[in-house]
Write a protein that holds these residues in place. Structure first.
Motif, PDB file in Angstrom:
ATOM      1  N   UNK A   1      82.795  23.857  53.305  1.00  0.00           N
ATOM      2  CA  UNK A   1      82.627  22.954  52.168  1.00  0.00           C
ATOM      3  C   UNK A   1      82.144  21.620  52.701  1.00  0.00           C
ATOM      4  N   UNK A   2      81.627  20.795  51.813  1.00  0.00           N
ATOM      5  CA  UNK A   2      81.174  19.463  52.222  1.00  0.00           C
ATOM      6  C   UNK A   2      81.340  18.490  51.063  1.00  0.00           C
ATOM      7  N   UNK A   3      81.456  17.212  51.411  1.00  0.00           N
ATOM      8  CA  UNK A   3      81.416  16.127  50.445  1.00  0.00           C
ATOM      9  C   UNK A   3      80.213  15.262  50.766  1.00  0.00           C
ATOM     10  N   UNK A   4      79.329  15.078  49.802  1.00  0.00           N
ATOM     11  CA  UNK A   4      78.187  14.181  49.950  1.00  0.00           C
ATOM     12  C   UNK A   4      78.503  12.903  49.168  1.00  0.00           C
ATOM     13  N   UNK A   5      78.250  11.768  49.793  1.00  0.00           N
ATOM     14  CA  UNK A   5      78.568  10.491  49.167  1.00  0.00           C
ATOM     15  C   UNK A   5      77.353   9.581  49.225  1.00  0.00           C
TER      16      UNK A   5
ATOM     17  N   UNK B   1      76.034  -0.716  48.226  1.00  0.00           N
ATOM     18  CA  UNK B   1      76.751  -1.866  48.816  1.00  0.00           C
ATOM     19  C   UNK B   1      78.105  -1.448  49.384  1.00  0.00           C
ATOM     20  N   UNK B   2      78.147  -0.255  49.975  1.00  0.00           N
ATOM     21  CA  UNK B   2      79.357   0.226  50.629  1.00  0.00           C
ATOM     22  C   UNK B   2      80.379   0.867  49.719  1.00  0.00           C
ATOM     23  N   UNK B   3      80.099   0.941  48.419  1.00  0.00           N
ATOM     24  CA  UNK B   3      81.029   1.529  47.448  1.00  0.00           C
ATOM     25  C   UNK B   3      80.452   2.843  46.920  1.00  0.00           C
ATOM     26  N   UNK B   4      81.261   3.914  46.846  1.00  0.00           N
ATOM     27  CA  UNK B   4      80.739   5.185  46.321  1.00  0.00           C
ATOM     28  C   UNK B   4      80.213   5.039  44.898  1.00  0.00           C
ATOM     29  N   UNK B   5      78.971   5.473  44.693  1.00  0.00           N
ATOM     30  CA  UNK B   5      78.392   5.444  43.353  1.00  0.00           C
ATOM     31  C   UNK B   5      78.033   6.848  42.862  1.00  0.00           C
ATOM     32  N   UNK B   6      78.014   7.817  43.773  1.00  0.00           N
ATOM     33  CA  UNK B   6      77.790   9.213  43.407  1.00  0.00           C
ATOM     34  C   UNK B   6      78.431  10.100  44.465  1.00  0.00           C
ATOM     35  N   UNK B   7      79.089  11.164  44.011  1.00  0.00           N
ATOM     36  CA  UNK B   7      79.737  12.098  44.928  1.00  0.00           C
ATOM     37  C   UNK B   7      79.405  13.525  44.534  1.00  0.00           C
ATOM     38  N   UNK B   8      79.396  14.402  45.529  1.00  0.00           N
ATOM     39  CA  UNK B   8      79.101  15.811  45.271  1.00  0.00           C
ATOM     40  C   UNK B   8      79.974  16.684  46.157  1.00  0.00           C
ATOM     41  N   UNK B   9      80.543  17.704  45.563  1.00  0.00           N
ATOM     42  CA  UNK B   9      81.305  18.720  46.286  1.00  0.00           C
ATOM     43  C   UNK B   9      80.444  19.971  46.371  1.00  0.00           C
ATOM     44  N   UNK B  10      80.288  20.492  47.581  1.00  0.00           N
ATOM     45  CA  UNK B  10      79.476  21.687  47.811  1.00  0.00           C
ATOM     46  C   UNK B  10      80.269  22.704  48.613  1.00  0.00           C
ATOM     47  N   UNK B  11      79.908  23.976  48.439  1.00  0.00           N
ATOM     48  CA  UNK B  11      80.462  25.043  49.271  1.00  0.00           C
ATOM     49  C   UNK B  11      79.318  25.700  50.032  1.00  0.00           C
ATOM     50  N   UNK B  12      79.644  26.259  51.189  1.00  0.00           N
ATOM     51  CA  UNK B  12      78.626  26.795  52.097  1.00  0.00           C
ATOM     52  C   UNK B  12      78.946  28.245  52.434  1.00  0.00           C
TER      53      UNK B  12
ATOM     54  N   UNK C   1      70.591  16.542  48.216  1.00  0.00           N
ATOM     55  CA  UNK C   1      71.058  17.876  48.602  1.00  0.00           C
ATOM     56  C   UNK C   1      69.896  18.757  49.067  1.00  0.00           C
ATOM     57  N   UNK C   2      68.789  18.693  48.333  1.00  0.00           N
ATOM     58  CA  UNK C   2      67.621  19.487  48.712  1.00  0.00           C
ATOM     59  C   UNK C   2      67.124  19.059  50.091  1.00  0.00           C
ATOM     60  N   UNK C   3      67.052  17.766  50.318  1.00  0.00           N
ATOM     61  CA  UNK C   3      66.622  17.260  51.624  1.00  0.00           C
ATOM     62  C   UNK C   3      67.563  17.736  52.724  1.00  0.00           C
TER      63      UNK C   3
ATOM     64  N   UNK D   1      76.188  26.010  47.698  1.00  0.00           N
ATOM     65  CA  UNK D   1      76.643  26.068  46.320  1.00  0.00           C
ATOM     66  C   UNK D   1      76.916  24.651  45.839  1.00  0.00           C
ATOM     67  N   UNK D   2      76.073  24.159  44.937  1.00  0.00           N
ATOM     68  CA  UNK D   2      76.231  22.816  44.381  1.00  0.00           C
ATOM     69  C   UNK D   2      77.301  22.865  43.301  1.00  0.00           C
ATOM     70  N   UNK D   3      78.552  22.641  43.684  1.00  0.00           N
ATOM     71  CA  UNK D   3      79.685  22.909  42.799  1.00  0.00           C
ATOM     72  C   UNK D   3      79.909  21.819  41.763  1.00  0.00           C
ATOM     73  N   UNK D   4      80.102  20.570  42.212  1.00  0.00           N
ATOM     74  CA  UNK D   4      80.410  19.469  41.292  1.00  0.00           C
ATOM     75  C   UNK D   4      79.668  18.219  41.757  1.00  0.00           C
ATOM     76  N   UNK D   5      78.987  17.575  40.844  1.00  0.00           N
ATOM     77  CA  UNK D   5      78.301  16.320  41.144  1.00  0.00           C
ATOM     78  C   UNK D   5      78.630  15.300  40.055  1.00  0.00           C
TER      79      UNK D   5
END
Length: 293
Positions: free
Chosen positions: A182-186, A190-201, A230-232, A207-211
């Motif tokens: 699994x992975x977390x993409x953040x 300005x150093x504050x999370x503005x988008x997060x994604x949970x993926x499974x591998x 994610x595509x990149x 698997x793009x589970x939750x964004x």
């Protein structure tokens, strides 16, 4: 619940079990000759009563081990199910080439403009937690993740599938990140999370589970920008597929170059007349339900 008691069946979402729990329902067996299957862990379903039935739904047509076989002693009625959306990168040399093919040159230029516009005002950075993450960072990010979803879906947050499963995610994802399942993409502004994604591998499938993203920054198209990230990432790390799961959303229809059909399988004990009749009744009711949707 009444239908379950009436027909005596146990149900399970294969997609969740396979990607999120790293298991295969024990009604099935993976062929020994399957390549790159790794160690298969089976989720026990043998407690189903001999006269009962089992419903396994959301079975994708692709698997990293090739195919599933029913264990000896079981039969199944197979039904077509909802649509799934897959990004298949085979034959593409770069993420830009894929995006241009799916979205067109004008849309790709707009995405790049959105990135620049966002970065000019918020100094954007990106981080992928895959293989390592500190426990405190994980807890902080999961709290921010949950809060963003609640803010975005304030009127019906209780109905959001991810929030219904949040305790499971919080308890399980940390260990899966450490073993690269699994992975977390953040995305930070300005150093504050503005988008997060949970993926499974799984194998070479992401698997793009939750964004999700900050609701007050929706004008930047953060959800789409995270999908581009994610595509990149997939191209950079040798992944040849990205699954967007189900849900007839416009961005999925545009980004996916393969629309596939999930399967339902109603499984029952072979040779048991009562179980077969229950399975046939359930199949009939499911067909009616699908026709009404």
């Amino acid at each position: 619940m009444f239908l379950k008691r009436l027909l005596g069946f146990k149900s399970d979402n294969f997609f969740f079990t396979y990607f999120e729990e790293d298991q295969v329902p024990s009604y099935y067996i993976v062929p020994d000759k399957a390549e790159d299957s790794g160690q298969i862990v089976y989720k026990d379903f043998h407690s189903v009563k001999p006269w009962g039935t089992g419903l396994i739904f959301c079975i994708p047509p692709y698997l990293d081990f090739g195919q599933l076989l029913l264990r000896e002693g079981y039969s199944a009625i197979t039904l077509c199910y909802r649509s799934g959306y897959l990004l298949d990168f085979a034959g593409f040399e770069s993420p830009d080439q894929y995006l241009k093919k799916q979205l067109g040159s004008r849309a790709l230029k707009k995405i790049n403009r959105d990135f620049r516009r966002l970065d000019e005002k918020h100094v954007v950075t990106f981080e992928a937690f895959f293989g390592e993450i500190e426990k405190k960072s994980y807890q902080r990010l999961m709290d921010a993740f949950q809060e963003m979803i609640r803010d975005r879906f304030a009127e019906n947050a209780d109905e959001h599938t991810a929030l219904q499963r949040w305790d499971f995610y919080r308890d399980s994802v940390f260990d899966l990140i450490l073993i690269k399942k699994a992975s977390l993409f953040v995305m930070y502004g300005n150093g504050v999370p503005i988008s997060l994604a949970l993926n499974y591998h799984k194998g070479t499938v992401l698997d793009s589970a939750v964004t999700t993203f900050k609701n007050d920054m929706a004008s930047y198209g953060l959800g789409k920008l995270m999908l581009v990230k994610k595509i990149q990432w997939c191209f950079e790390h040798g992944y040849d597929k990205m699954d967007l799961r189900w849900g007839d959303f416009e961005h999925k229809k545009k980004l996916a170059n393969r629309v596939y059909t999930f399967k339902n399988q109603i499984i029952y004990r072979k040779g048991n007349i009562i179980a077969r009749m229950r399975a046939q009744v359930l199949a009939f009711l499911l067909k009616i339900k699908q026709q009404r949707q």
